[in-house]
Scaffold this motif. Structure first.
Motif, short mmCIF file in Angstrom:
data_model
loop_
_atom_site.label_atom_id
_atom_site.label_comp_id
_atom_site.label_asym_id
_atom_site.label_seq_id
_atom_site.Cartn_x
_atom_site.Cartn_y
_atom_site.Cartn_z
N LEU A 6 0.76 -1.31 0.08
CA LEU A 6 -0.01 0.09 -0.04
C LEU A 6 1.03 1.20 0.10
N HIS A 7 0.58 2.08 -1.13
CA HIS A 7 1.71 3.13 -1.28
C HIS A 7 0.89 4.33 -0.47
N VAL A 8 1.65 5.16 0.09
CA VAL A 8 1.32 6.37 0.83
C VAL A 8 2.03 7.48 0.37
N ARG A 9 1.35 8.67 -0.01
CA ARG A 9 1.97 10.09 -0.23
C ARG A 9 1.71 10.93 0.71
N PHE A 10 2.72 11.58 1.21
CA PHE A 10 2.41 12.66 2.12
C PHE A 10 2.40 14.13 1.75
N ALA A 11 1.51 15.10 2.25
CA ALA A 11 1.80 16.64 1.78
C ALA A 11 3.13 17.10 2.59
N ALA A 12 3.65 18.27 2.17
CA ALA A 12 4.61 19.03 2.76
C ALA A 12 4.42 19.07 4.38
N ASN A 13 3.03 19.33 4.61
CA ASN A 13 2.86 19.36 6.33
C ASN A 13 2.77 18.12 6.83
#
Length: 72
Positions: A6-13
């Motif tokens: 499961l791939h996760v992508r985060f915002a800069a915050n």
């Protein structure tokens, strides 16, 4: 035994903006929080605001079903 990744992508915050296999009733952040509590040892942080959960394929349906009440 095979793993679902499961791939996760985060915002800069640091908030989660995308995550794989998310139940429709949950936000990306809620699904990430649930998985972090239920299967923390399966998470691996990656560079560039990304990460993955490596979850046994046969465990994924039960996790998704268990997360549904959390959205209520």
């Amino acid at each position: 035994m095979s793993n679902a990744i499961l791939h996760v992508r985060f915002a800069a915050n640091g908030s989660v903006i995308e995550i794989s296999e998310r139940p429709a009733a949950l936000t990306p952040q809620d699904w990430f929080n649930f998985l972090s509590l239920e299967v923390p040892s399966t998470y691996q942080a990656l560079a560039g605001g990304r990460g993955v959960f490596r979850i046994p394929t046969e465990a994924l349906p039960a996790l998704k079903a268990g997360a549904a009440p959390a959205a209520a």
